[in-house]
Design a protein around this motif. Sequence first.
Motif, PDB file in Angstrom:
ATOM      1  N   MET A   1      44.608  54.347  34.699  1.00  0.00           N
ATOM      2  CA  MET A   1      44.096  53.054  35.076  1.00  0.00           C
ATOM      3  C   MET A   1      43.213  53.229  36.302  1.00  0.00           C
ATOM      4  SD  MET A   1      44.055  49.870  34.231  1.00  0.00           S
ATOM      5  CE  MET A   1      45.208  49.961  32.903  1.00  0.00           C
ATOM      6  N   THR A   2      42.089  52.554  36.288  1.00  0.00           N
ATOM      7  CA  THR A   2      41.168  52.619  37.423  1.00  0.00           C
ATOM      8  C   THR A   2      41.046  51.240  38.066  1.00  0.00           C
ATOM      9  OG1 THR A   2      39.205  52.098  36.120  1.00  0.00           O
ATOM     10  CG2 THR A   2      39.831  54.435  36.294  1.00  0.00           C
ATOM     11  N   VAL A   3      40.576  51.222  39.286  1.00  0.00           N
ATOM     12  CA  VAL A   3      40.409  49.957  39.998  1.00  0.00           C
ATOM     13  C   VAL A   3      39.372  49.080  39.297  1.00  0.00           C
ATOM     14  CG1 VAL A   3      38.692  50.753  41.667  1.00  0.00           C
ATOM     15  CG2 VAL A   3      40.241  48.909  42.273  1.00  0.00           C
ATOM     16  N   ASP A   4      38.365  49.683  38.699  1.00  0.00           N
ATOM     17  CA  ASP A   4      37.350  48.904  37.976  1.00  0.00           C
ATOM     18  C   ASP A   4      37.961  48.149  36.801  1.00  0.00           C
ATOM     19  OD1 ASP A   4      35.285  49.743  39.655  1.00  0.00           O
ATOM     20  OD2 ASP A   4      34.909  51.521  38.432  1.00  0.00           O
ATOM     21  N   LYS A   5      38.839  48.802  36.073  1.00  0.00           N
ATOM     22  CA  LYS A   5      39.483  48.148  34.927  1.00  0.00           C
ATOM     23  C   LYS A   5      40.417  47.027  35.372  1.00  0.00           C
ATOM     24  CE  LYS A   5      39.194  52.017  31.781  1.00  0.00           C
ATOM     25  NZ  LYS A   5      39.914  52.971  30.944  1.00  0.00           N
ATOM     26  N   VAL A   6      41.136  47.268  36.451  1.00  0.00           N
ATOM     27  CA  VAL A   6      42.069  46.248  36.952  1.00  0.00           C
ATOM     28  C   VAL A   6      41.312  45.033  37.470  1.00  0.00           C
ATOM     29  CG1 VAL A   6      43.842  45.750  38.680  1.00  0.00           C
ATOM     30  CG2 VAL A   6      43.856  47.944  37.475  1.00  0.00           C
ATOM     31  N   THR A   7      40.267  45.252  38.270  1.00  0.00           N
ATOM     32  CA  THR A   7      39.510  44.114  38.804  1.00  0.00           C
ATOM     33  C   THR A   7      38.797  43.354  37.692  1.00  0.00           C
ATOM     34  OG1 THR A   7      37.653  45.559  39.377  1.00  0.00           O
ATOM     35  CG2 THR A   7      39.200  45.028  41.134  1.00  0.00           C
ATOM     36  N   ASP A   8      38.300  44.057  36.686  1.00  0.00           N
ATOM     37  CA  ASP A   8      37.668  43.385  35.559  1.00  0.00           C
ATOM     38  C   ASP A   8      38.678  42.497  34.831  1.00  0.00           C
ATOM     39  OD1 ASP A   8      35.517  42.903  33.602  1.00  0.00           O
ATOM     40  OD2 ASP A   8      36.812  44.072  32.253  1.00  0.00           O
ATOM     41  N   PHE A   9      39.869  43.018  34.591  1.00  0.00           N
ATOM     42  CA  PHE A   9      40.913  42.233  33.936  1.00  0.00           C
ATOM     43  C   PHE A   9      41.279  41.006  34.763  1.00  0.00           C
ATOM     44  CE2 PHE A   9      45.442  41.235  33.756  1.00  0.00           C
ATOM     45  CZ  PHE A   9      45.528  40.781  32.456  1.00  0.00           C
ATOM     46  N   LEU A  10      41.483  41.195  36.074  1.00  0.00           N
ATOM     47  CA  LEU A  10      41.864  40.073  36.930  1.00  0.00           C
ATOM     48  C   LEU A  10      40.741  39.041  37.034  1.00  0.00           C
ATOM     49  CD1 LEU A  10      43.788  42.013  39.714  1.00  0.00           C
ATOM     50  CD2 LEU A  10      44.766  40.546  37.924  1.00  0.00           C
ATOM     51  N   ASP A  11      39.496  39.491  37.045  1.00  0.00           N
ATOM     52  CA  ASP A  11      38.357  38.557  37.035  1.00  0.00           C
ATOM     53  C   ASP A  11      38.412  37.672  35.793  1.00  0.00           C
ATOM     54  OD1 ASP A  11      36.955  39.032  39.387  1.00  0.00           O
ATOM     55  OD2 ASP A  11      35.724  40.607  38.502  1.00  0.00           O
ATOM     56  N   ARG A  12      38.541  38.297  34.643  1.00  0.00           N
ATOM     57  CA  ARG A  12      38.560  37.535  33.392  1.00  0.00           C
ATOM     58  C   ARG A  12      39.775  36.620  33.330  1.00  0.00           C
ATOM     59  NH1 ARG A  12      39.086  41.074  29.207  1.00  0.00           N
ATOM     60  NH2 ARG A  12      39.268  42.888  30.543  1.00  0.00           N
ATOM     61  N   LEU A  13      40.912  37.107  33.798  1.00  0.00           N
ATOM     62  CA  LEU A  13      42.125  36.295  33.804  1.00  0.00           C
ATOM     63  C   LEU A  13      41.981  35.087  34.722  1.00  0.00           C
ATOM     64  CD1 LEU A  13      45.106  35.909  33.007  1.00  0.00           C
ATOM     65  CD2 LEU A  13      45.696  37.358  34.971  1.00  0.00           C
ATOM     66  N   SER A  14      41.382  35.276  35.889  1.00  0.00           N
ATOM     67  CA  SER A  14      41.300  34.195  36.879  1.00  0.00           C
ATOM     68  C   SER A  14      40.522  32.981  36.364  1.00  0.00           C
ATOM     69  CB  SER A  14      40.680  34.708  38.179  1.00  0.00           C
ATOM     70  OG  SER A  14      39.300  34.969  38.022  1.00  0.00           O
ATOM     71  N   PHE A  15      39.576  33.206  35.474  1.00  0.00           N
ATOM     72  CA  PHE A  15      38.792  32.087  34.952  1.00  0.00           C
ATOM     73  C   PHE A  15      39.391  31.444  33.713  1.00  0.00           C
ATOM     74  CE2 PHE A  15      35.622  34.480  37.446  1.00  0.00           C
ATOM     75  CZ  PHE A  15      35.300  33.473  38.338  1.00  0.00           C
ATOM     76  N   ARG A  16      40.487  32.001  33.217  1.00  0.00           N
ATOM     77  CA  ARG A  16      41.121  31.455  32.006  1.00  0.00           C
ATOM     78  C   ARG A  16      42.421  30.715  32.300  1.00  0.00           C
ATOM     79  NH1 ARG A  16      41.171  35.501  27.168  1.00  0.00           N
ATOM     80  NH2 ARG A  16      40.565  33.655  26.032  1.00  0.00           N
ATOM     81  N   ILE A  17      43.016  30.950  33.467  1.00  0.00           N
ATOM     82  CA  ILE A  17      44.309  30.344  33.756  1.00  0.00           C
ATOM     83  C   ILE A  17      44.155  28.857  34.032  1.00  0.00           C
ATOM     84  CG2 ILE A  17      45.362  32.477  34.571  1.00  0.00           C
ATOM     85  CD1 ILE A  17      44.844  31.587  37.406  1.00  0.00           C
ATOM     86  N   ARG A  18      45.190  28.113  33.760  1.00  0.00           N
ATOM     87  CA  ARG A  18      45.164  26.655  33.943  1.00  0.00           C
ATOM     88  C   ARG A  18      46.084  26.186  35.072  1.00  0.00           C
ATOM     89  NH1 ARG A  18      41.438  25.541  30.646  1.00  0.00           N
ATOM     90  NH2 ARG A  18      41.529  25.946  28.431  1.00  0.00           N
ATOM     91  N   LYS A  19      46.969  27.054  35.524  1.00  0.00           N
ATOM     92  CA  LYS A  19      47.836  26.703  36.652  1.00  0.00           C
ATOM     93  C   LYS A  19      48.061  27.952  37.495  1.00  0.00           C
ATOM     94  CE  LYS A  19      51.704  26.864  33.465  1.00  0.00           C
ATOM     95  NZ  LYS A  19      52.870  26.166  32.978  1.00  0.00           N
ATOM     96  N   ASN A  20      48.591  27.763  38.694  1.00  0.00           N
ATOM     97  CA  ASN A  20      48.791  28.893  39.598  1.00  0.00           C
ATOM     98  C   ASN A  20      49.556  30.006  38.899  1.00  0.00           C
ATOM     99  OD1 ASN A  20      47.452  27.622  41.634  1.00  0.00           O
ATOM    100  ND2 ASN A  20      49.280  27.018  42.745  1.00  0.00           N
ATOM    101  N   THR A  21      49.038  31.214  39.060  1.00  0.00           N
ATOM    102  CA  THR A  21      49.610  32.388  38.413  1.00  0.00           C
ATOM    103  C   THR A  21      49.780  33.479  39.456  1.00  0.00           C
ATOM    104  OG1 THR A  21      48.469  31.830  36.361  1.00  0.00           O
ATOM    105  CG2 THR A  21      49.254  34.092  36.582  1.00  0.00           C
ATOM    106  N   PHE A  22      50.946  34.100  39.457  1.00  0.00           N
ATOM    107  CA  PHE A  22      51.249  35.155  40.412  1.00  0.00           C
ATOM    108  C   PHE A  22      51.408  36.474  39.671  1.00  0.00           C
ATOM    109  CE2 PHE A  22      52.396  31.208  42.287  1.00  0.00           C
ATOM    110  CZ  PHE A  22      52.039  31.333  43.614  1.00  0.00           C
TER     111      PHE A  22
END
Length: 55
Positions: A1-22
Motif C-alpha cells: 500500500m502506498t500513500v498515493d493509493k490511500v489518499t486517493d481512496f480517502l478523497d473519493r470516500l470523503s465526497f460520497r459519505i452522507r454523515k460523519n465517518t471516522f
Amino acid sequence: MTVDKVTDFLDRLSFRIRKNTFVVLDNASIYRCRLMREPRQVWEKCGLFLSPPTI
C-alpha cells in the motif's frame, strides 16, 4: 500500500459519505507523512475524520 493509493481512496470516500465517518488508522509511517496531513482539513469539512491524529 502506498500513500498515493490511500489518499486517493480517502478523497473519493470523503465526497460520497452522507454523515460523519471516522476511519481508524494504525501507526504506519505512510499515515504520518505530509501527503496525508495536507488534505486532512478538506476531508474533515466533508465529515471524514482520521484517527489517530497525525503527529
